[in-house]
Design a protein around this motif. Structure first.
Motif, PDB file in Angstrom:
ATOM      1  N   HIS A   1       0.835  -1.197   0.000  1.00  0.00           N
ATOM      2  CA  HIS A   1       0.000   0.000   0.000  1.00  0.00           C
ATOM      3  C   HIS A   1       0.879   1.260   0.000  1.00  0.00           C
ATOM      4  O   HIS A   1       1.407   1.643   1.044  1.00  0.00           O
TER       5      HIS A   1
ATOM      6  N   SER B   1     -16.786   1.007  -6.470  1.00  0.00           N
ATOM      7  CA  SER B   1     -15.576   1.204  -7.269  1.00  0.00           C
ATOM      8  C   SER B   1     -14.422   0.356  -6.749  1.00  0.00           C
ATOM      9  O   SER B   1     -14.385  -0.036  -5.580  1.00  0.00           O
TER      10      SER B   1
ATOM     11  N   HIS C   1     -10.199  -1.117  -2.568  1.00  0.00           N
ATOM     12  CA  HIS C   1      -8.801  -0.998  -2.125  1.00  0.00           C
ATOM     13  C   HIS C   1      -8.727  -0.252  -0.792  1.00  0.00           C
ATOM     14  O   HIS C   1      -8.003  -0.655   0.123  1.00  0.00           O
ATOM     15  N   ARG C   2      -9.494   0.807  -0.665  1.00  0.00           N
ATOM     16  CA  ARG C   2      -9.495   1.580   0.581  1.00  0.00           C
ATOM     17  C   ARG C   2      -9.989   0.726   1.746  1.00  0.00           C
ATOM     18  O   ARG C   2      -9.452   0.790   2.866  1.00  0.00           O
TER      19      ARG C   2
ATOM     20  N   SER D   1     -11.505   1.473  -6.318  1.00  0.00           N
ATOM     21  CA  SER D   1     -10.750   2.280  -5.351  1.00  0.00           C
ATOM     22  C   SER D   1     -11.345   2.159  -3.951  1.00  0.00           C
ATOM     23  O   SER D   1     -10.621   2.143  -2.951  1.00  0.00           O
TER      24      SER D   1
END
Length: 760
Positions: free
Chosen positions: A358, A408, A413-414, A410
């Motif tokens: 990350h 999404s 991932h978050r 993203s």
């Protein structure tokens, strides 16, 4: 005679010959007569078996190359680093290798110097050097005698005589002096290549920096495991258990020094005991020799700790108290305003390292964290953990506000970055009796549902759901969120949460939440009538006290119930799922739209006439999940495809591992059942079915326990395991009743089974 028997004066004369100096020049430099020089050269030719002056030059170069103290053991996992350092040297001329203590900077520097076939290597150790001693040590390595004149000038002349690679090892304590000396030398001798090892960049003009990370430690075939196994064998210790080796390598973060120390200790302790001790603390990692900063981790890290300012030590203590990784915002939250520059300096000192996966997040190596913890007051650690929990709670709350409508990649991932932090904060809150623990658990549950579970998150949620102190203040809505996230883990626990929600409902909205959760619990237990009753009650209330999302969840529970039971109603289940998809779509929740699509594919796959629809829905579900980068939904779709026998479904073993990581016990059970059906060997089939039965037992899922027990009876009977079959029949009888077990009993064992107390 060996060249090691050269006298100091002979070594000085040989160094001068290597620089192509004439006898009179050597005499002038060393303040001796030409006749004395000739005598020394004659002695050198005898000792080095050199027939000519040219042969003496070659012998001098060979002595330099042989003087590079490269260990004879195998270098693991550093091919890319070697290539990178050599490329930087060619491009920039000066490279500083930086990294935490014990990471292998010196070894990489020695390997680089030893492997340079074009330049004469020169190794200069600066660990104990004083600032005014740097040039003197380089001169000594060149064989120059101390003179009252221009020492750097003499060093420059010597370096210019032929191409050199100058390795200055451990320059941390004399960084400014090293910059000054190397800068002057490079001005005079542009051809010289300089390689420095240090725990922090020296900050010189023209300096290129190569950061050396610990070895990769993921998996049994990782470089860290290879190094540890190699060193264990060299130490005469047991390296036969790859699981233990991998666990120790990962526990030690792949730090080479820690792995070397572990191998040394393993000469005296069994590997399992060493692993258990390392799980408690790392004080075990010590050895009698060699003396100095590499004797133990404490001596290795203490060398750097002593170089830090008081402020840097304080900030590092607070960062070490954090339970997981951190970004700059979280670092500031626990260290106070104005400390960003200090954090960056600690990065330069290699006391903090970037995470591998990350960008923008950092951590302390586990071995470094323990070192710093030993120098930190308990009150400071408690304060930092509370600040961490507060900061993470605020971040999670903001993130969850949009989670239901953000599918999404993203956001996925978050979530993957945030979940470990939330888990750690939640566990601290539970232990501390913090009033916000249940709110954080509910936020975590929503994240798990939307972006995929993981075993650590499931464990943290389970801890919260079983803690009376946490549950005492829980609202029915919070219990609903947590219960839905745990529905594929422990049905009895979900039912108890539903009962608590009903008891605590103070208004219609609370009653709706309680009914909704009770519907999910009953649906997954296969109690169709009860599930449909709760669904109807929740639907009556959702219009006034809910919305499209809750309507979608109720309809999904209805579909789950209708496909369960002794006589599943496939058509009604698909109709309920279709209505559920539409409600979720109106709410903007594409993740749950896709989750219902997977369930529709699963229902269709159970009937041969619906195979084409099942294939289509599963393909749509997988494509959408992969676009979202949602591992849980991707695995769901692959599970249906595997059940359909589709070639692109993926390996069943990988699916089993995926659901184990996700903590999804229900789908893990299904994957194990598929794997058992595909197994070629009876014993392998029995192993998978036994695990499936235990998984269903842990999930308190009676329907799946019975399915696994039924299959296990057949597998054991096929393997002619009479005793095992009878034991499995006993268990099946306990689960489904004696009549069910009798019907499953092979004819040849009926008499034996009846004799054990079953009805004849």
């Amino acid at each position: 005679m060996s060249g090691s028997a050269l006298t100091p004066r002979e070594r000085a004369v040989l160094a001068a010959v290597e620089r192509r100096q004439t006898n009179p020049e050597i005499a002038a430099e060393l303040f001796i007569s030409v006749r004395t020089v000739e005598s020394h050269i004659a002695s050198l030719r005898r000792k080095l078996a050199a027939e000519s002056r040219a042969a003496l030059v070659a012998a001098a170069r060979a002595r330099h190359e042989g003087s590079v103290p490269v260990p004879t053991d195998t270098l693991h996992g550093r091919d890319d680093d070697l290539s990178a350092v050599r490329a930087l040297l060619e491009r920039h001329g000066w490279v500083t290798i930086v990294g935490p203590g014990g990471v292998g900077k010196t070894r990489l520097g020695l390997e680089t110097a030893h492997g340079d076939g074009e330049r004469t290597p020169l190794v200069v150790e600066l660990e104990h050097a004083a600032p005014d001693d740097v040039a003197t040590r380089i001169a000594r390595a060149l064989g120059l005698e101390a003179t009252p004149g221009d020492l750097q000038g003499a060093v420059s002349v010597a370096l210019a005589a032929r191409p050199h690679l100058l390795l200055l090892d451990n320059a941390d304590r004399v960084g400014p002096a090293t910059v000054a000396v190397v800068g002057a030398l490079r001005m005079r001798v542009p051809s010289v290549r300089v390689l420095v090892t240090s725990r922090t960049p020296l900050g010189a003009p023209g300096e290129a920096v190569h950061t050396l990370r610990p070895l990769g430690a993921e998996g049994a075939d990782s470089p860290a495991c290879a190094l540890l196994s190699d060193r264990l064998r060299a130490a005469g210790a047991d390296a036969g258990d790859p699981v233990l080796v991998a666990r120790i390598a990962q526990r030690l973060d792949g730090l080479p020094l820690a792995l070397e120390l572990a191998a040394s200790v393993a000469r005296h302790l069994p590997l399992a005991e060493l692993d258990a001790r390392l799980a408690r603390d790392l004080a075990t990692l010590d050895r009698a020799s060699p003396a100095g900063r590499h004797r133990s981790l404490d001596t290795a890290f203490g060398w750097t700790w002593d170089l830090l300012s008081t402020q840097e030590q304080d900030v590092l203590r607070r960062l070490a108290a954090l339970p997981r990784t951190f970004d700059m915002d979280l670092a500031a939250a626990v260290t106070g305003p104005g400390t960003t520059g200090v954090v960056l300096r600690l990065l330069d000192h290699s006391l903090i390292v970037p995470t591998r996966t990350h960008p923008g997040r950092f951590r302390l190596l586990a071995v470094m964290r323990e070192f710093v913890h030993a120098r930190t007051e308990a009150s400071t650690i408690r304060e930092v953990l509370e600040l961490h929990a507060v900061a993470v709670t605020e971040t999670a709350r903001a993130f969850i506000r949009t989670a239901r409508t953000d599918a999404s990649a993203s956001a996925s991932h978050r979530s993957a970055v945030l979940c470990p932090e939330v888990n750690a904060a939640l566990r601290w809150m539970i232990a501390a009796g913090h009033p916000d623990a249940m709110a954080l658990a509910a936020d975590l549950a929503v994240g798990v549902e939307q972006y995929g579970a993981d075993i650590d998150s499931i464990d943290a949620l389970t801890d919260a759901a079983r803690d009376e102190g946490v549950l005492a203040s829980a609202t029915p809505q919070q219990l609903l969120a947590v219960g839905m996230a745990l529905a594929f883990v422990d049905i009895d626990l979900v039912r108890s949460l539903a009962d608590r929600a009903a008891a605590g409902a103070a208004d219609d909205d609370g009653t709706r939440a309680a009914e909704q959760l009770a519907a999910w619990a009953a649906a997954y237990r296969g109690d169709v009538e009860t599930a449909l009753m709760h669904c109807a009650a929740a639907e009556r209330l959702v219009g006034e006290h809910g919305g499209d999302w809750d309507r979608g969840a109720i309809l999904q529970a209805r579909g789950i119930a209708l496909r369960a039971g002794a006589t599943p109603d496939r058509a009604a289940a698909l109709a309920a799922f279709t209505a559920s998809m539409r409600a979720y779509a109106r709410a903007g929740d594409l993740v749950h739209v896709n989750n219902v699509r997977y369930m529709m594919a699963s229902v269709a796959a159970e009937h041969p006439d619906d195979r084409e629809r099942a294939i289509g829905w599963a393909a749509q579900a997988r494509a959408a999940a992969e676009a979202m980068q949602n591992p849980h939904e991707t695995a769901h779709a692959q599970l249906v495809q595997a059940g359909l026998g589709l070639a692109g479904a993926g390996d069943l073993g990988d699916l089993v591992d995926a659901f184990r990581r996700l903590g999804d016990l229900r789908c893990l059970h299904r994957a194990l059942m598929l794997r058992a059906a595909a197994a070629a060997q009876p014993r392998e089939r029995i192993g998978h079915l036994s695990e499936a039965l235990e998984i269903a037992t842990n999930a308190r899922d009676p329907a799946r326990q019975i399915a696994a027990a039924d299959a296990l009876v057949r597998a054991l009977a096929a393997a002619s395991d009479r005793i095992g079959t009878l034991a499995a029949l006993d268990r099946l009888g306990a689960l489904a009743g004696a009549e069910h077990a009798r019907a499953a009993c092979p004819a040849e064992l009926l008499a034996d089974f009846a004799g054990r107390g079953a009805p004849a």
